[in-house]
Design an enzyme around this catalytic site. Structure first.
Site, PDB file in Angstrom:
ATOM      1  N   GLU A 166      51.715 108.305   0.456  1.00 13.48           N
ATOM      2  CA  GLU A 166      51.050 108.053   1.747  1.00 13.48           C
ATOM      3  C   GLU A 166      51.925 107.264   2.695  1.00 13.48           C
ATOM      4  O   GLU A 166      51.833 107.408   3.907  1.00 13.48           O
ATOM      5  CB  GLU A 166      49.744 107.269   1.518  1.00 13.48           C
ATOM      6  N   HIS A 191      57.247 115.982 -24.458  1.00 11.91           N
ATOM      7  CA  HIS A 191      56.864 117.243 -25.097  1.00 11.91           C
ATOM      8  C   HIS A 191      56.177 118.168 -24.112  1.00 11.91           C
ATOM      9  O   HIS A 191      55.447 119.070 -24.494  1.00 11.91           O
ATOM     10  CB  HIS A 191      55.961 116.945 -26.305  1.00 11.91           C
ATOM     11  N   LYS A 225      39.545 113.241   6.423  1.00  8.20           N
ATOM     12  CA  LYS A 225      38.262 112.533   6.504  1.00  8.20           C
ATOM     13  C   LYS A 225      37.443 113.101   7.668  1.00  8.20           C
ATOM     14  O   LYS A 225      36.246 113.344   7.546  1.00  8.20           O
ATOM     15  CB  LYS A 225      38.484 111.024   6.744  1.00  8.20           C
TER      16      LYS A 225
HETATM   17  O1  PA5 Z   1      45.653 103.594   1.547  1.00  9.43           O
HETATM   18  C1  PA5 Z   1      44.761 103.906   2.291  1.00  9.43           C
HETATM   19  O2  PA5 Z   1      44.652 103.415   3.422  1.00  9.43           O
HETATM   20  C2  PA5 Z   1      43.696 104.906   1.862  1.00  9.43           C
HETATM   21  O3  PA5 Z   1      43.966 105.459   0.637  1.00  9.43           O
HETATM   22  C3  PA5 Z   1      42.352 104.187   1.782  1.00  9.43           C
HETATM   23  O4  PA5 Z   1      42.444 103.128   0.864  1.00  9.43           O
HETATM   24  C4  PA5 Z   1      41.252 105.150   1.354  1.00  9.43           C
HETATM   25  O5  PA5 Z   1      41.217 106.263   2.194  1.00  9.43           O
HETATM   26  C5  PA5 Z   1      39.905 104.450   1.371  1.00  9.43           C
HETATM   27  O6  PA5 Z   1      39.642 103.915   2.637  1.00  9.43           O
HETATM   28  P1  PA5 Z   1      38.572 102.778   2.832  1.00  9.43           P
HETATM   29  O7  PA5 Z   1      39.034 101.555   2.125  1.00  9.43           O
HETATM   30  O8  PA5 Z   1      38.477 102.563   4.304  1.00  9.43           O
HETATM   31  O9  PA5 Z   1      37.279 103.288   2.272  1.00  9.43           O
END
Ligand code: PA5
Length: 478
Positions: free
Chosen positions: A303, A332, A446
């Site tokens: 990310e 393996h 989202k």
């Molecule tokens: O790293 C990130 O920003 C995302 O993976 C969020 O943690 C994830 O989408 C969850 O978002 P939130 O904490 O707003 O529910």
């Protein structure tokens, strides 16, 4: 107050051995001293960027200060954890992505590998579950094994607008209400200081115990704030040790010299690997305890670095696909590909200097040499030998690989490892000249979900999805 003695801390220092990415061991497939030297300007710039912007909330770099600025929060978390441990049979995290992967990784790393199956008097704390999906079968399975009235639910969401987490909240809140349980007694929120729907819900319910996911800390950099510290403390994990380990690694990385700063060296190696077409980064811990560190790392790396625009607005498509594996299990399964397949990978081993158990292998079958040779060794020796053997085989096949060794697995070394990876990611993002700390690609998904489920304000997107993006029957085989 310093954590343990200096001698102990130094004996727990992580080591990065990068011999097997150098030309000394890989010949022309490896990196030469000259190539490392050529990276100096880029590494300097990345080091300066991270140093100058440390702690800046507006850049989502608040995570750099977490080892230092949470004294009161830690005291509060420890008090809450004590009460949760005495009152509840189960502790369930409701969250996803950065709000779940850290707690899962730390649970696996620092608790008994069959923790939930241990007798309560051995466990000393509640059973532990992290629900990071909206698979209805999994939700039913959870509800089959817990009594919600005897469960503390930690709802973790920075935005309070994540469909998965809020769906889980709605289901659990409804169940608690129907069971006549006061939600305030059985829920703890971890969310933004003021914004977001969890704050609205808390206000409506008259104030639910809440912890703050600080402004400048994004989900995937949040394990060392209440997102990870509360679940860890409930499990009886030494959270001060984790933070001390992170601070120790921060200090190790305070020098602007890739030869002395382990996170900067790892970033340089990964950057050079990407530049030479290694689009896949394999993380291979030789420890079941470290298995889910790979999942946490995969999100951090994917990310943070998977971006299509540079900081100065130029189009790009950068990043490296993280692959999660486990030694020796995946020897393996996948190592054949790593050894003989395309030259598109760099492998990072996580090795353990001393395992918490040794498991001696008894003598036996001495008349069958293929089996008898194992007797008299330990399982620790075997797993360490297999780790070395895999690194050797990969090196011989000209494959980039390097090893991060944890002297042992404890809260202090895990804190070091998390911070090492966070700094490595920040440095690498700076070298790639991208915004390491946003995630527009995640937000896009989202929003499309909001549209499909009819959320107000998303009708245009719904029309677009029903129109141009509606599947064409001719491309469906059924
Ligand atoms: O790293 C990130 O920003 C995302 O993976 C969020 O943690 C994830 O989408 C969850 O978002 P939130 O904490 O707003 O529910």
């Amino acid at each position: 107050m310093a954590y343990k003695t200096k001698e102990w801390r130094d004996s727990m220092r992580l080591a990065v051995d990068y011999n097997n990415v150098t030309d000394k061991f890989l010949g022309e497939k490896g990196f030469s001293r000259k190539q490392f030297k050529e990276m100096k300007a880029k590494a300097d710039e990345a080091f300066r960027f991270v140093k100058e912007n440390r702690g800046k909330d507006e850049l989502f770099m608040g995570w750099t200060e977490l080892p230092y600025n949470q004294k009161d929060i830690v005291a509060d978390i420890l008090a809450t954890a004590r009460s949760v441990r005495s009152k509840f049979d189960n502790f369930v995290v409701l969250g996803i992505g950065g709000s779940a992967l850290g707690p899962i990784a730390i649970f696996q790393a620092l608790c008994h590998l069959h923790y939930n199956e241990l007798l309560k008097k051995v466990r000393k704390g509640p059973k532990f579950y992290v629900e990071d999906n909206v698979d209805p079968v999994r939700m039913k399975a959870l509800l089959d094994v817990i009594d919600p009235a005897k469960t503390c639910f930690n709802v973790i969401s920075k935005s309070g607008a994540t469909s998965e987490t809020m769906t889980q909240y709605l289901i659990i809140a409804d169940l608690l209400e129907k069971a006549g349980v006061d939600i305030k007694e059985n829920m703890i929120f971890t969310t933004d200081a003021a914004k977001g729907n969890l704050n609205k819900i808390s206000a409506k319910l008259g104030g639910i115990k809440s912890y703050v996911l600080p402004d400048g800390v994004g989900g995937r950099f949040s394990e060392l704030c209440p997102v990870g510290l509360l679940p860890a403390a409930v499990l009886g994990i030494d959270i001060n040790g984790m933070l001390a380990g992170a601070a120790y690694m921060d200090k190790l990385c305070s020098k602007n010299s890739m030869d002395e700063n382990p996170a900067l060296m790892c970033a340089v190696i990964q950057y050079m690997a990407m530049e030479s077409g290694k689009n896949i980064g394999v993380l291979m811990p030789y420890s079941d305890n470290l298995k889910y560190i790979s999942d946490w790392y995969a999100q951090l790396w994917a990310e943070s670095l998977g971006k299509n625009q540079t900081l100065d607005g130029k189009p790009c498509n950068v990043g490296q696909t993280p692959v999660k594996t486990l030694g020796v299990t995946d020897q393996h399964s996948q190592v054949q590909l790593y050894t003989e397949g395309p030259f598109d990978k760099i492998i990072t081993f996580l090795s353990v200097g001393s395992y918490a158990e040794k498991s001696p292998i008894p003598h036996g079958c001495e008349d069958i040499p293929d089996v008898g040779f194992l007797g008299g060794h330990t399982m620790e020796e075997l797993i360490q030998a297999e780790n070395k053997a895999t690194a050797f085989a990969l090196t011989k096949a000209g494959r980039l690989n390097y090893t991060i060794t944890l002297p042992e697995i404890n809260a202090f070394t895990i804190g070091q490892l998390l911070f090492l990876f966070e700094l490595q990611t920040a440095y690498t993002g700076a070298m790639l000249n991208i915004n390491t700390f946003n995630q527009p690609g995640v937000e896009a998904g989202k929003k499309a979900t909001f549209a499909l489920l009819g959320k107000a304000g998303y009708s245009a997107q719904k029309e677009e999805m029903d129109g141009a993006y509606a599947p064409d029957e001719k491309y469906i085989i059924k």
